[in-house]
Design a protein around this motif. Structure first.
Motif, PDB file in Angstrom:
ATOM      1  N   TYR A   4       6.883 -18.995 -70.195  1.00 56.87           N
ATOM      2  CA  TYR A   4       8.949 -18.427 -70.576  1.00 56.87           C
ATOM      3  C   TYR A   4       9.509 -17.236 -70.653  1.00 56.87           C
ATOM      4  O   TYR A   4       9.701 -16.366 -71.743  1.00 56.87           O
ATOM      5  CB  TYR A   4       9.032 -19.270 -72.805  1.00 56.87           C
ATOM      6  N   PRO A   5       8.475 -17.197 -69.309  1.00 60.73           N
ATOM      7  CA  PRO A   5       9.265 -14.872 -68.872  1.00 60.73           C
ATOM      8  C   PRO A   5      10.953 -14.971 -69.261  1.00 60.73           C
ATOM      9  O   PRO A   5      11.254 -13.730 -69.893  1.00 60.73           O
ATOM     10  CB  PRO A   5       8.921 -15.066 -67.281  1.00 60.73           C
ATOM     11  N   ASN A   6      11.394 -16.226 -69.770  1.00 56.07           N
ATOM     12  CA  ASN A   6      12.757 -15.797 -70.353  1.00 56.07           C
ATOM     13  C   ASN A   6      13.954 -15.988 -71.202  1.00 56.07           C
ATOM     14  O   ASN A   6      14.912 -16.186 -71.871  1.00 56.07           O
ATOM     15  CB  ASN A   6      14.713 -16.771 -68.963  1.00 56.07           C
ATOM     16  N   LEU A   7      12.780 -15.502 -72.243  1.00 60.30           N
ATOM     17  CA  LEU A   7      12.915 -16.056 -73.975  1.00 60.30           C
ATOM     18  C   LEU A   7      13.492 -14.838 -74.249  1.00 60.30           C
ATOM     19  O   LEU A   7      13.915 -13.986 -74.058  1.00 60.30           O
ATOM     20  CB  LEU A   7      12.041 -15.604 -74.471  1.00 60.30           C
ATOM     21  N   THR A   8      14.902 -14.902 -75.030  1.00 57.20           N
ATOM     22  CA  THR A   8      16.168 -14.040 -75.542  1.00 57.20           C
ATOM     23  C   THR A   8      16.061 -14.497 -76.985  1.00 57.20           C
ATOM     24  O   THR A   8      15.396 -13.370 -77.229  1.00 57.20           O
ATOM     25  CB  THR A   8      17.215 -14.620 -75.473  1.00 57.20           C
ATOM     26  N   ASP A  10       0.274 -14.294 -79.627  1.00 53.49           N
ATOM     27  CA  ASP A  10       0.625 -15.756 -79.873  1.00 53.49           C
ATOM     28  C   ASP A  10       1.756 -14.861 -78.493  1.00 53.49           C
ATOM     29  O   ASP A  10       2.413 -15.954 -77.369  1.00 53.49           O
ATOM     30  CB  ASP A  10       0.994 -16.395 -80.851  1.00 53.49           C
ATOM     31  N   PHE A  11       3.081 -14.102 -79.393  1.00 53.09           N
ATOM     32  CA  PHE A  11       4.101 -14.422 -78.339  1.00 53.09           C
ATOM     33  C   PHE A  11       4.315 -13.821 -77.322  1.00 53.09           C
ATOM     34  O   PHE A  11       4.843 -13.773 -75.803  1.00 53.09           O
ATOM     35  CB  PHE A  11       5.100 -13.263 -79.265  1.00 53.09           C
ATOM     36  N   LEU A  12       3.571 -12.543 -76.739  1.00 54.89           N
ATOM     37  CA  LEU A  12       2.883 -11.876 -75.415  1.00 54.89           C
ATOM     38  C   LEU A  12       2.274 -12.966 -74.700  1.00 54.89           C
ATOM     39  O   LEU A  12       3.140 -13.172 -73.623  1.00 54.89           O
ATOM     40  CB  LEU A  12       2.064 -11.042 -75.548  1.00 54.89           C
ATOM     41  N   GLY A  13       1.380 -13.632 -75.243  1.00 59.47           N
ATOM     42  CA  GLY A  13       0.950 -14.973 -74.201  1.00 59.47           C
ATOM     43  C   GLY A  13       2.336 -15.768 -73.931  1.00 59.47           C
ATOM     44  O   GLY A  13       1.837 -16.494 -72.946  1.00 59.47           O
ATOM     45  N   LEU A  27      10.062 -26.431 -77.825  1.00 62.19           N
ATOM     46  CA  LEU A  27       9.210 -26.473 -76.239  1.00 62.19           C
ATOM     47  C   LEU A  27       7.316 -25.399 -76.590  1.00 62.19           C
ATOM     48  O   LEU A  27       7.624 -25.394 -77.214  1.00 62.19           O
ATOM     49  CB  LEU A  27      10.281 -25.408 -75.275  1.00 62.19           C
ATOM     50  N   ILE A  28       6.660 -26.915 -75.681  1.00 62.96           N
ATOM     51  CA  ILE A  28       4.953 -26.511 -75.728  1.00 62.96           C
ATOM     52  C   ILE A  28       4.954 -25.844 -74.651  1.00 62.96           C
ATOM     53  O   ILE A  28       5.125 -25.579 -73.123  1.00 62.96           O
ATOM     54  CB  ILE A  28       4.387 -28.146 -75.414  1.00 62.96           C
ATOM     55  N   SER A  29       4.394 -24.078 -75.619  1.00 64.89           N
ATOM     56  CA  SER A  29       4.039 -22.980 -74.656  1.00 64.89           C
ATOM     57  C   SER A  29       2.429 -23.439 -74.039  1.00 64.89           C
ATOM     58  O   SER A  29       1.654 -23.810 -74.386  1.00 64.89           O
ATOM     59  CB  SER A  29       3.684 -21.820 -75.214  1.00 64.89           C
ATOM     60  N   LYS A  30       2.251 -23.574 -72.547  1.00 61.90           N
ATOM     61  CA  LYS A  30       0.957 -23.732 -72.262  1.00 61.90           C
ATOM     62  C   LYS A  30      -0.164 -21.951 -72.168  1.00 61.90           C
ATOM     63  O   LYS A  30      -1.581 -22.414 -71.887  1.00 61.90           O
ATOM     64  CB  LYS A  30       1.268 -24.066 -70.120  1.00 61.90           C
ATOM     65  N   THR A  31       0.547 -21.153 -72.721  1.00 60.78           N
ATOM     66  CA  THR A  31      -0.281 -20.359 -72.849  1.00 60.78           C
ATOM     67  C   THR A  31       0.136 -19.438 -74.382  1.00 60.78           C
ATOM     68  O   THR A  31       1.133 -19.663 -74.842  1.00 60.78           O
ATOM     69  CB  THR A  31       0.404 -18.636 -71.959  1.00 60.78           C
ATOM     70  N   GLY A  32      -0.333 -18.458 -74.691  1.00 57.35           N
ATOM     71  CA  GLY A  32      -0.374 -18.370 -76.121  1.00 57.35           C
ATOM     72  C   GLY A  32      -1.515 -17.028 -76.480  1.00 57.35           C
ATOM     73  O   GLY A  32      -1.505 -16.132 -75.694  1.00 57.35           O
ATOM     74  N   ILE A  33      -1.989 -16.460 -77.690  1.00 53.28           N
ATOM     75  CA  ILE A  33      -3.061 -15.975 -78.559  1.00 53.28           C
ATOM     76  C   ILE A  33      -4.103 -15.229 -76.617  1.00 53.28           C
ATOM     77  O   ILE A  33      -4.194 -13.858 -76.508  1.00 53.28           O
ATOM     78  CB  ILE A  33      -3.741 -16.458 -79.409  1.00 53.28           C
ATOM     79  N   ARG A  34      -5.002 -15.976 -75.682  1.00 54.12           N
ATOM     80  CA  ARG A  34      -5.839 -15.727 -75.442  1.00 54.12           C
ATOM     81  C   ARG A  34      -5.279 -14.826 -74.748  1.00 54.12           C
ATOM     82  O   ARG A  34      -5.450 -13.836 -73.573  1.00 54.12           O
ATOM     83  CB  ARG A  34      -6.482 -16.927 -74.924  1.00 54.12           C
TER      84      ARG A  34
END
Length: 292
Positions: A122-126, A114-117, A271-278
């Motif tokens: 959000y490539p700049n997650l801190t 989930d996090f990797l996706g 914040l809604i992530s458009k990407t995730g586990i897949r």
């Protein structure tokens, strides 16, 4: 361009996605979602019935047939909560007859993917907390300096919550238990990252009612929940117009879990992530097979 297929076998739906990598970003060119409700075929002894196994295999075979038509070579299937059962080997053996590479995921693996996706969105997650309310389980992830610290899962999602009272204290108990077990989860967080189908469905209803995208104000999300509980016609119409019919019976229970997470973390926004586990699962499979 090379295409890669992911089948995500969850508690509520079985999803097929075909991706192409465009500038190292997974871009979906096909999306098929089949309601399967596999968690309903698992009894109290954690055994999936033969009917449930057949249903999952039948859906996966239909996806394989579609991919044969498209001539997609690379095919990876993940199984989340539906495979955390006593007769796991029987289920996996049946699914393997369809020709897919099958990957049963532990709860921690599911949370990590989930996090990797999410990093594609959000490539700049801190630093912060991310969550995914699924059909059979909920994942919580803490991260620092853009890296996951703890990724955990507990077996309570919107499908299971459907069978409990809407104000059940089970959500609170599970979240508080996770925070006790994983100190990095025991923080306050003004802004959360929401992952997965339950969160995206909530986002669609939110956008229809308030005409705001991606960032959800928790107070307004609470208003949606309260109005739906009161069967407000305008809010029910917005839900029915924006949530897939197969997800509508579990929408309110899933929303309850989201709000409990937000309340316990003292969050004001999601914040809604458009990407995730897949997408996270795909990334790992491509790296393992040296396809990136």
């Amino acid at each position: 361009m090379t295409q890669y297929a992911i089948a995500d076998i969850g508690s509520n739906t079985i999803v097929l996605l075909v991706y192409e990598m465009v500038e190292h970003y997974p871009t979906a060119i096909l999306h098929i979602s089949t309601p399967a409700h596999l968690i309903d075929y698992v009894d109290r002894d954690r055994i999936m019935s033969k009917e449930g196994i057949h249903k999952a295999t039948e859906v996966l075979q239909s996806y394989a047939d579609k991919l044969d038509e498209m001539q997609v070579q690379y095919r990876f299937a993940d199984i989340t909560e539906p495979c955390r059962i006593q007769n796991k080997e029987e289920l996996v053996a049946s699914l393997q007859t369809t020709g897919w590479d099958i990957y049963p995921l532990s709860g921690n693996e599911e949370a990590l993917y989930d996090f990797l996706g999410t990093k594609y969105s959000y490539p700049n997650l801190t630093n912060g907390i991310a969550f995914d309310v699924g059909g059979g389980s909920t994942e919580l992830i803490s991260f620092k300096n853009g890296q996951p610290i703890d990724a955990m899962s507990f077996p309570l999602g919107c499908v299971r919550l459907r069978h409990l009272p809407i104000d059940t204290p089970e959500c609170e108990r599970e979240i508080l238990s996770a925070r006790r077990e994983y100190p990095s989860l025991n923080i306050s967080c003004e802004e959360l990252i929401g992952i997965g189908g339950t969160m995206r469905a909530a986002g669609k209803v939110y956008q229809a009612l308030f005409h705001e995208e991606l960032t959800i104000e928790v107070t307004k999300l609470q208003e949606i929940f309260d109005k739906l509980c009161m069967h407000d016609p305008a809010f029910e119409a917005a839900m029915k117009a924006n949530v897939d019919p197969s997800r509508q019976p579990v929408f309110l229970p899933g929303l309850h879990m989201i709000l409990e997470i937000a309340r316990i973390y003292h969050a004001k926004r999601i914040l809604i992530s458009k990407t995730g586990i897949r997408e996270g699962f795909l990334q790992i499979r491509l790296e393992e097979n040296k396809l990136m």
